[in-house]
Scaffold this active site. Structure first.
Site, PDB file in Angstrom:
ATOM      1  N   GLY A  10     -20.684   8.567  -9.731  1.00  0.00           N
ATOM      2  CA  GLY A  10     -22.096   8.964  -9.746  1.00  0.00           C
ATOM      3  C   GLY A  10     -22.935   8.165  -8.769  1.00  0.00           C
ATOM      4  CG  MET A  11     -27.555   7.889  -7.009  1.00  0.00           C
ATOM      5  SD  MET A  11     -29.018   8.901  -6.839  1.00  0.00           S
ATOM      6  CE  MET A  11     -29.596   9.068  -8.505  1.00  0.00           C
ATOM      7  CG  LEU A  12     -26.445   2.797 -11.344  1.00  0.00           C
ATOM      8  CD1 LEU A  12     -27.179   1.911 -10.336  1.00  0.00           C
ATOM      9  CD2 LEU A  12     -27.133   2.722 -12.714  1.00  0.00           C
ATOM     10  CB  ALA A  59     -25.452   9.529 -18.405  1.00  0.00           C
ATOM     11  CB  THR A  61     -27.993  12.513 -15.000  1.00  0.00           C
ATOM     12  OG1 THR A  61     -27.171  13.160 -14.026  1.00  0.00           O
ATOM     13  CG2 THR A  61     -27.364  11.195 -15.386  1.00  0.00           C
ATOM     14  CE1 TYR A 126     -30.745  11.777 -19.003  1.00  0.00           C
ATOM     15  CE2 TYR A 126     -33.017  11.015 -18.910  1.00  0.00           C
ATOM     16  CZ  TYR A 126     -31.701  10.886 -18.533  1.00  0.00           C
ATOM     17  OH  TYR A 126     -31.322   9.854 -17.694  1.00  0.00           O
ATOM     18  CE  LYS A 130     -29.740   8.004 -20.324  1.00  0.00           C
ATOM     19  NZ  LYS A 130     -28.443   7.340 -20.101  1.00  0.00           N
TER      20      LYS A 130
HETATM   21  N1  LIG Z   1     -30.984   9.511 -11.758  1.00  0.00           N
HETATM   22  C1  LIG Z   1     -32.095   8.944 -12.227  1.00  0.00           C
HETATM   23  O1  LIG Z   1     -33.189   9.047 -11.641  1.00  0.00           O
HETATM   24  C2  LIG Z   1     -32.023   8.129 -13.498  1.00  0.00           C
HETATM   25  C3  LIG Z   1     -33.222   7.656 -14.054  1.00  0.00           C
HETATM   26  C4  LIG Z   1     -33.166   6.868 -15.214  1.00  0.00           C
HETATM   27  C5  LIG Z   1     -31.949   6.563 -15.791  1.00  0.00           C
HETATM   28  N2  LIG Z   1     -30.807   7.051 -15.245  1.00  0.00           N
HETATM   29  C6  LIG Z   1     -29.534   6.720 -15.895  1.00  0.00           C
HETATM   30  O2  LIG Z   1     -28.733   5.985 -14.981  1.00  0.00           O
HETATM   31  C7  LIG Z   1     -27.352   6.241 -15.228  1.00  0.00           C
HETATM   32  C8  LIG Z   1     -26.668   6.678 -13.942  1.00  0.00           C
HETATM   33  O3  LIG Z   1     -27.316   7.864 -13.492  1.00  0.00           O
HETATM   34  P1  LIG Z   1     -26.865   8.613 -12.148  1.00  0.00           P
HETATM   35  O4  LIG Z   1     -28.044   9.367 -11.678  1.00  0.00           O
HETATM   36  O5  LIG Z   1     -26.143   7.662 -11.259  1.00  0.00           O
HETATM   37  O6  LIG Z   1     -25.816   9.663 -12.756  1.00  0.00           O
HETATM   38  P2  LIG Z   1     -24.907  10.754 -11.983  1.00  0.00           P
HETATM   39  O7  LIG Z   1     -25.006  10.594 -10.518  1.00  0.00           O
HETATM   40  O8  LIG Z   1     -25.230  12.077 -12.600  1.00  0.00           O
HETATM   41  O9  LIG Z   1     -23.423  10.321 -12.427  1.00  0.00           O
HETATM   42  C9  LIG Z   1     -22.982  10.483 -13.734  1.00  0.00           C
HETATM   43  C10 LIG Z   1     -21.590   9.933 -13.843  1.00  0.00           C
HETATM   44  O10 LIG Z   1     -21.150  10.105 -15.203  1.00  0.00           O
HETATM   45  C11 LIG Z   1     -19.829  10.620 -15.192  1.00  0.00           C
HETATM   46  N3  LIG Z   1     -19.574  11.350 -16.437  1.00  0.00           N
HETATM   47  C12 LIG Z   1     -20.216  12.453 -16.909  1.00  0.00           C
HETATM   48  N4  LIG Z   1     -19.679  12.832 -18.076  1.00  0.00           N
HETATM   49  C13 LIG Z   1     -18.664  11.965 -18.366  1.00  0.00           C
HETATM   50  C14 LIG Z   1     -17.732  11.831 -19.420  1.00  0.00           C
HETATM   51  N5  LIG Z   1     -17.714  12.682 -20.447  1.00  0.00           N
HETATM   52  N6  LIG Z   1     -16.843  10.801 -19.376  1.00  0.00           N
HETATM   53  C15 LIG Z   1     -16.846   9.927 -18.342  1.00  0.00           C
HETATM   54  N7  LIG Z   1     -17.691  10.002 -17.316  1.00  0.00           N
HETATM   55  C16 LIG Z   1     -18.605  11.012 -17.315  1.00  0.00           C
HETATM   56  C17 LIG Z   1     -19.796  11.523 -13.967  1.00  0.00           C
HETATM   57  O11 LIG Z   1     -18.461  11.780 -13.600  1.00  0.00           O
HETATM   58  P3  LIG Z   1     -18.072  13.175 -12.846  1.00  0.00           P
HETATM   59  O12 LIG Z   1     -18.731  13.091 -11.511  1.00  0.00           O
HETATM   60  O13 LIG Z   1     -16.602  13.157 -12.781  1.00  0.00           O
HETATM   61  O14 LIG Z   1     -18.631  14.258 -13.708  1.00  0.00           O
HETATM   62  C18 LIG Z   1     -20.551  10.635 -12.963  1.00  0.00           C
HETATM   63  O15 LIG Z   1     -19.678   9.681 -12.417  1.00  0.00           O
HETATM   64  C19 LIG Z   1     -27.327   7.277 -16.355  1.00  0.00           C
HETATM   65  O16 LIG Z   1     -27.208   6.636 -17.594  1.00  0.00           O
HETATM   66  C20 LIG Z   1     -28.702   7.926 -16.262  1.00  0.00           C
HETATM   67  O17 LIG Z   1     -29.101   8.494 -17.483  1.00  0.00           O
HETATM   68  C21 LIG Z   1     -30.806   7.820 -14.111  1.00  0.00           C
END
Ligand SMILES: NC(=O)c1ccc[n+]([C@@H]2O[C@H](COP(=O)([O-])OP(=O)(O)OC[C@H]3O[C@@H](n4cnc5c(N)ncnc54)[C@H](OP(=O)(O)O)[C@@H]3O)[C@@H](O)[C@H]2O)c1
Length: 293
Positions: A10-12, A59, A61, A126, A130
């Site tokens: 994922g992104m983070l 997550a 997301t 969502y 959380k």
């Molecule tokens: N994006 C934002 O602006 C934002 C803001 C506040 C908080 N956050 C939090 O920050 C964290 C990282 O966010 P992000 O934007 O980097 O997320 P993201 O890019 O959507 O990446 C999500 C990751 O979770 C993995 N995943 C999904 N379902 C899964 C499962 N059942 N088992 C194992 N892995 C799984 C995905 O794998 P696959 O690629 O293989 O599906 C991917 O690697 C999350 O907790 C998010 O809620 C994000």
């Protein structure tokens, strides 16, 4: 130190992998290898990897898709963290979980930010997931860190910065409408990854806010991107209430990194400074990718 990193595609997660691998042994299984909703897989993984720390960047997301309140999305966002919190307690390792600004309702009047001990009151499904994930982590893991963040952008994954470049370059939009009455802190995932590393190294405990310093509106964020990349697209302001989306968004998403600051651990930078660094490094690639789409 051995770190089990979940969500590394994922992104983070991808930036966490980059940052943590420089100093530590990082085991980063894909979601196919370790599906966090499966209790048996969680236990087997903890047993075989035997990590000191589990960092959960996994997550579901898609905030709007969560409004469907499907069981699977709840499982990923709540049961997954609960599984690892319980597993980490059993195997005596630290659990680091990522949460969100969407746990708050955003009703505080600007310029007041949200603090770690403000009462959560989510507006969306969502956000509710959380909050539930935070409760599951606190209730089950004796050694945890919860980091609330928001408005993330980075090199990998879908995000706001890429979407602005896409609209300006690929769609060749002459004008982009952007919300000018919502506030938050655009946060670079690479910087957040460095902050997470610092927290882990200093044995942080409890709940932390970690976003870039300062705040802006999506309108101002877009303006800064277009200016830095010298894109000529015009901007038109609009209100958050003009945008019809399934999930309600908080107006005030500004988090104060109070606990990080009080513990002398805050390394987050002003949002504009990090955005400029990010665009200097990756802007040309983002533009050429958008041209080829
Ligand atoms: N994006 C934002 O602006 C934002 C803001 C506040 C908080 N956050 C939090 O920050 C964290 C990282 O966010 P992000 O934007 O980097 O997320 P993201 O890019 O959507 O990446 C999500 C990751 O979770 C993995 N995943 C999904 N379902 C899964 C499962 N059942 N088992 C194992 N892995 C799984 C995905 O794998 P696959 O690629 O293989 O599906 C991917 O690697 C999350 O907790 C998010 O809620 C994000």
């Amino acid at each position: 130190m051995k770190i089990l990193l979940l969500g590394s595609t994922g992104m983070l997660g991808s930036d966490c992998k980059l940052v943590l691998e420089t100093d530590y042994e990082v085991v980063a299984p894909s979601s196919k290898e370790v599906n966090i909703i499966r209790w048996d897989t969680v236990i087997e993984t903890l047993q075989s990897v035997s990590p000191d720390v589990v960092l959960n960047c996994a997550a579901f997301t898609d905030v709007d898709a969560c409004e469907a309140d499907e069981e699977y999305m709840r499982k990923v966002n709540v049961e997954g963290p609960r599984n690892f919190a319980q597993g980490c307690a059993r195997f005596h390792c630290k659990f680091v979980h990522i949460s969100s600004d969407y746990v708050f309702d955003g009703q505080k009047l600007m310029p007041q930010p949200y603090f770690e001990d403000d009462a959560p009151h989510p507006l969306s499904v969502y956000g509710r997931y959380k909050v539930e994930s935070e409760v599951a982590v606190r209730d089950n893991s004796p050694n945890y860190i919860i980091v609330r963040t928001g408005w993330l952008y980075g090199r990998n994954g879908k995000n706001f910065v890429k979407s602005v470049v896409f609209q300006a370059v690929s769609m060749k939009k002459k004008t982009i409408k952007m919300v000018s009455d919502q506030y938050g802190s655009p946060t670079w995932t690479y910087r957040l990854a460095l902050q997470l590393k610092k927290l882990i190294e200093n044995d942080g405990r409890g709940t932390y806010h970690a976003t870039a310093e300062g705040c802006c509106t999506p309108y101002e964020w877009t303006e800064a991107i277009l200016e830095k990349l010298e894109l000529k697209t015009k901007l038109e302001p609009c209100s958050l209430t003009d945008i019809q989306r399934p999930a309600k968004r908080p107006v005030n998403c500004v988090l104060e990194n109070r606990n990080l600051k009080e513990q002398g651990l805050n390394i987050m930078r002003p949002w504009k400074e990090d955005l400029d660094t990010f665009l200097e490094k990756y802007g040309p690639d983002l533009i050429s990718e958008a041209k080829n789409q």
